[in-house]
Design a protein around this motif. Structure first.
Motif, PDB file in Angstrom:
ATOM      1  N   LEU A   1       0.951  -1.097  -0.060  1.00 25.40           N
ATOM      2  CA  LEU A   1      -0.010  -0.099  -0.003  1.00 25.40           C
ATOM      3  C   LEU A   1       0.795   1.157  -0.027  1.00 25.40           C
ATOM      4  N   LEU A   2       1.783   1.386   0.883  1.00 25.47           N
ATOM      5  CA  LEU A   2       2.830   2.371   0.745  1.00 25.47           C
ATOM      6  C   LEU A   2       3.555   2.545  -0.591  1.00 25.47           C
ATOM      7  N   ARG A   3       3.678   1.520  -1.117  1.00 24.89           N
ATOM      8  CA  ARG A   3       4.334   1.597  -2.387  1.00 24.89           C
ATOM      9  C   ARG A   3       3.235   2.206  -3.392  1.00 24.89           C
ATOM     10  N   ASP A   4       2.248   2.007  -3.403  1.00 23.64           N
ATOM     11  CA  ASP A   4       1.343   2.683  -4.177  1.00 23.64           C
ATOM     12  C   ASP A   4       1.022   4.063  -3.770  1.00 23.64           C
ATOM     13  N   LYS A   5       1.192   4.415  -2.422  1.00 24.69           N
ATOM     14  CA  LYS A   5       1.261   6.054  -2.196  1.00 24.69           C
ATOM     15  C   LYS A   5       2.354   6.378  -2.703  1.00 24.69           C
ATOM     16  N   MET A   6       3.752   6.049  -2.794  1.00 24.82           N
ATOM     17  CA  MET A   6       4.936   6.645  -3.284  1.00 24.82           C
ATOM     18  C   MET A   6       4.649   6.644  -4.857  1.00 24.82           C
ATOM     19  N   ILE A   7       3.937   5.706  -5.548  1.00 23.00           N
ATOM     20  CA  ILE A   7       3.789   5.920  -6.840  1.00 23.00           C
ATOM     21  C   ILE A   7       2.708   7.049  -7.075  1.00 23.00           C
TER      22      ILE A   7
END
Length: 580
Positions: free
Chosen positions: A288-294
């Motif tokens: 989820l954090l990776r998606d936020k970073m994208i």
């Protein structure tokens, strides 16, 4: 038992049915069309990607009596015999349970016997890397020069464990993880055949968590379809596999940002009571954090600051690493998150807090924060006078204020020049034996993770790296600026904790990995010119804001390049120094 598992029922029967291994299939089909089959093959790759399946298809195809364009007919007596497992000429051996010399010698004693009904006798040895050294040696000569009617197919998930002498005698094929779209397509086909009503999102989730393995994907589909006889929803899937919904992850991420400790602990208790796997929960949070970073970089959606996202990803990654060596993952999860929340600092706030409807502050919160800010402003001047006495007397130095969370009577304000002097003095007295001694004495850091006084410091040192140690000085590195700020806020406690464990007093410089690479390169460059770092008096020395060190030419005799390299290795170790 009439029911057959889906991964067995829908196992491919010829090369046209194989999904996701186009390169392997094309090579084998062309070899069969041109009569260029080998006497020995080795298939390697992740689990569930089709190694054993293609081995069986290859065994059937080379024995087919009516081969068409490299594809078996499936109708001749040989094909029917292989498909029904009635032939004795296709021998499957599990090397995990038959890994001794005697089993391989039995193979050698029988390979000279001609096939009873097929054209070729095929030996499929699964998990071949499990064979003993003696068994490999017994197989070696047979594998090199087998009779014309013998074909060996070796399958393994760990090809690096197979001796190179075995590998060199085989035609090797590396199987890749099957792409998610192809797994989803195959799952659609199976659902249509089995009349399984399922949401598209569930199929995509199955394909994602199967990590490129078709067998795992079909196994998960089989389990979910057994749980629910109606339409399978994402909620059903999460319930069966111990996962949580995305909105639940979003809420948890929000309370971590808001530093709501009681809510964090309550949520963790709920996860534990419901039997959720904390490792899987961490992995879902990281995703989820990776998606936020994208969204932050690509879509320019600034829901959370990038500093907060990167710092939490790093904390969760370290938690996953340490979860493999602890008995109670729940306690580790709690302490790790509380340590993160306790040191998260103001730099992790939203970059557009006022615009975010999710985190919009109430008037009561705003007035409270304003009052706390005014109180903090009154505290700062009182601590500056005492601290400046301990630091280089440079009126132009820009001081970095420590986070409010760690402010107490032991706080220090650190500037770049203060750390520069410590780095200089560390290089001036650095020895590898001092570095190894400190690392050995700090190997017990994990024992202090739950310690009330030193838990936060122990976690910080576990996540950081000690690079070089001198007589009374050392340099510690971290990856991000946010982690650097946290280390600065804990600096005095870090120094006292290291003294507690080592019995020696050290002045510590904490810098980023990027700066460390520059300092190390400068050290090697100066050594090549025959110069040396001069030990400096920490309280009195004044430097300019350029991070350069004063060098005296008469300190070192000129060394040759080889002697310089040896000295660098003596200080940093062979794994650090690289020749360019």
């Amino acid at each position: 038992m009439s029911y057959q598992a889906l991964y067995r029922k829908y196992r491919p029967i010829d090369f046209n049915d194989v999904v996701g291994q186009d390169v392997v299939v094309k090579t084998l089909v062309n070899a069969l069309k041109n009569s260029k089959t080998s006497h020995a093959y080795m298939f390697s790759g992740p689990r569930g990607t089709g190694k054993t399946t293609i081995a069986k298809i290859l065994a059937k195809t080379i024995n087919c009596l009516d081969l068409k364009n490299g594809i078996c007919c499936g109708k001749c007596k040989n094909c029917l015999s292989v498909s029904s497992n009635e032939t004795t000429d296709i021998i499957e051996i599990d090397a995990a349970s038959n890994n001794g010399v005697d089993e391989i010698r039995e193979i050698r004693s029988k390979i000279n016997l001609v096939p009873s009904e097929l054209k070729y006798k095929v030996y499929i040895i699964d998990e071949v890397h499990m064979l003993s050294i003696g068994a490999f040696n017994a197989l070696l000569k047979t594998l090199e020069e087998p009779p014309e009617h013998i074909v060996f197919i070796l399958a393994t998930t760990d090809p690096h464990k197979v001796p190179i002498t075995i590998v060199s005698r085989c035609q090797c094929f590396e199987f890749k993880r099957i792409p998610i779209p192809q797994i989803v397509g195959r799952l659609h086909y199976v659902c249509e055949k089995e009349k399984i009503d399922i949401e598209e999102a569930v199929l995509e989730k199955i394909a994602k968590i199967s990590e490129g393995g078709m067998r795992d994907a079909l196994g998960i589909l089989d389990k979910v379809s057994s749980y629910c006889s109606e339409k399978i929803t994402m909620e059903d899937f999460n319930q069966v596999n111990g996962l949580v919904q995305k909105d639940y992850l979003e809420k948890f991420l929000l309370i971590v940002y808001q530093k709501d400790i009681l809510q964090i602990l309550q949520t963790i208790d709920e996860l534990y009571d419901s039997g959720k796997d904390f490792v899987i929960f961490c992995q879902d949070l990281i995703e989820l954090l990776r998606d936020k970073m994208i969204h932050y970089y690509v879509d320019h959606v600034e829901e959370f600051s990038i500093t907060f996202i990167l710092a939490l990803i790093e904390q969760l990654n370290h938690l996953l690493i340490h979860s493999k060596s602890v008995g109670n993952v729940k306690i580790l999860f709690e302490t790790s998150l509380l340590e993160f929340v306790g040191n998260v600092g103001e730099s992790h706030q939203l970059s557009n807090t006022e615009k975010s409807p999710v985190l919009e502050k109430t008037p009561e919160k705003k007035s409270l924060e304003k009052k706390e800010t005014e109180e903090n402003r009154e505290v700062i001047p009182d601590s500056n006078d005492e601290t400046k006495k301990k630091l280089p007397n440079d009126s132009n130095a820009s001081l970095v204020q420590t986070p409010n969370l760690a402010r107490n009577q032991s706080d220090v304000l650190v500037d770049d020049e203060y750390f520069s002097i410590i780095i200089n003095n560390t290089f001036a007295t650095a020895r590898k034996d001092l570095l190894m001694d400190v690392k050995s004495k700090l190997s017990v850091l994990s024992d202090f993770v739950l310690d009330k006084s030193y838990g936060a410091v122990a976690c910080y040192l576990i996540d950081s790296e000690i690079r070089v140690v001198g007589e009374g000085f050392m340099v510690i590195t971290c990856n991000y600026d946010s982690v650097l700020e946290r280390g600065i806020s804990l600096l005095s406690t870090i120094e006292s904790f290291i003294e507690k464990l080592t019995g020696k007093s050290y002045k510590v410089a904490i810098i980023t990995t990027a700066r460390w690479n520059e300092e190390r390169s400068q050290f090697i460059r100066l050594k090549n010119t025959g110069e040396k770092y001069v030990l400096k008096d920490l309280p009195e020395v004044t430097l300019k804001n350029d991070s350069n060190f004063l060098i005296k030419e008469d300190v070192f005799d000129s060394n040759s390049g080889q002697e310089t390299l040896k000295e660098a290795i003596a200080i940093f170790g062979e794994d650090i120094v690289k020749i360019k």
